[in-house]
Design a protein around this motif. Structure first.
Motif, PDB file in Angstrom:
ATOM      1  N   THR A  59      -0.394  -1.395   2.996  1.00 38.05           N
ATOM      2  CA  THR A  59      -1.427  -2.395   2.708  1.00 38.05           C
ATOM      3  C   THR A  59      -0.986  -3.402   1.659  1.00 38.05           C
ATOM      4  N   ASN A  60       0.221  -3.216   1.070  1.00 32.27           N
ATOM      5  CA  ASN A  60       0.695  -4.119   0.020  1.00 32.27           C
ATOM      6  C   ASN A  60       2.219  -4.142   0.019  1.00 32.27           C
ATOM      7  N   PHE A 107       9.791  -8.003  -3.425  1.00 33.51           N
ATOM      8  CA  PHE A 107       9.167  -8.395  -2.167  1.00 33.51           C
ATOM      9  C   PHE A 107       8.062  -9.392  -2.489  1.00 33.51           C
ATOM     10  N   THR A 108       7.981 -10.458  -1.715  1.00 32.90           N
ATOM     11  CA  THR A 108       6.886 -11.415  -1.831  1.00 32.90           C
ATOM     12  C   THR A 108       6.221 -11.487  -0.466  1.00 32.90           C
ATOM     13  N   GLN A 112       0.123  -8.532   5.477  1.00 33.87           N
ATOM     14  CA  GLN A 112       0.464  -7.105   5.522  1.00 33.87           C
ATOM     15  C   GLN A 112       1.658  -6.822   6.431  1.00 33.87           C
ATOM     16  N   THR A 113       2.105  -7.840   7.182  1.00 33.92           N
ATOM     17  CA  THR A 113       3.235  -7.628   8.089  1.00 33.92           C
ATOM     18  C   THR A 113       4.420  -8.555   7.836  1.00 33.92           C
ATOM     19  N   VAL A 136       7.098  -6.554   9.556  1.00 33.88           N
ATOM     20  CA  VAL A 136       6.780  -5.188   9.959  1.00 33.88           C
ATOM     21  C   VAL A 136       6.380  -5.252  11.427  1.00 33.88           C
ATOM     22  N   LEU A 137       7.114  -4.558  12.270  1.00 34.11           N
ATOM     23  CA  LEU A 137       6.837  -4.582  13.707  1.00 34.11           C
ATOM     24  C   LEU A 137       5.731  -3.603  14.091  1.00 34.11           C
TER      25      LEU A 137
END
Length: 190
Positions: A59-60, A107-108, A112-113, A136-137
């Protein structure tokens, strides 16, 4: 009051820790694909031995962390003689430089993906800071009772930045820019 604040802080930290998941990179389903100019066209290949760990809160993505290694000897261009040629000291020099290493530093996330992953890429004895847009797949169950996550990233680097001499000579048959696509599948740690 201080005890209440401490308890709330401890609870918040516990909740954040509980949301973090670790995924071990599955070397049989993860690949670092590349393409590079060769004379007037392009040659492609894959490093098919990628290992490491992806840690994140789904979620983050801002809290994500990645450590990965690529076995340089796993290069596969689909032609054995070419593979042996590029493993030699003129190109990859796998006898001296056995791994390509990556360790994220930040990470920036834009959702959410999707995020931009910054980190240190070490290759051929040289470490450089890079930025890798990642996606994110998905997350889901696998046929063996485990949980998996899939990731994709793209970046372009210059071979000359990492000390590869082939790209700096006049009329070099191999280009300087290397386009890389990372296809990573992780198995959730139990």
């Amino acid at each position: 009051m201080k005890k209440v604040m401490f308890a709330l802080s401890l609870f918040a930290a516990t909740q954040a820790w509980a949301a973090t998941e670790s995924y071990n990179i599955d070397a049989t389903h993860s690949f670092a694909n590349f393409s590079i100019r060769h004379v007037v066209s392009k040659t492609t290949g894959t490093f098919n031995d990628v290992t490491g760990v992806v840690t994140l809160d789904p979620t983050n993505l801002n809290t994500a962390n990645v450590r990965a290694a690529i076995n340089v000897s796993s290069v596969n261009t689909g032609f054995g003689k070419r593979d042996e040629h590029i493993k030699a000291d003129k190109y990859l020099d796998v006898a001296k430089y056995t791994q390509i290493l990556f360790e994220s530093t930040k990470f920036t996330a834009s959702s959410q993906t999707q995020a931009v992953m910054q980190g240190k890429l070490t290759m051929h004895g040289v470490t450089k800071q890079v930025e890798i847009p990642v996606k994110v797949l998905g997350y889901g169950a696998d046929p063996w009772g485990g949980q998996r996550a899939g990731f994709e990233g793209h970046l372009t680097i210059k071979a000359s930045d990492y000390g590869f001499g082939w790209a700096t000579g006049a009329g070099a048959p191999v280009g300087d820019e290397i386009e890389i696509t990372l296809l990573i599948e992780g198995v959730k740690a139990k």
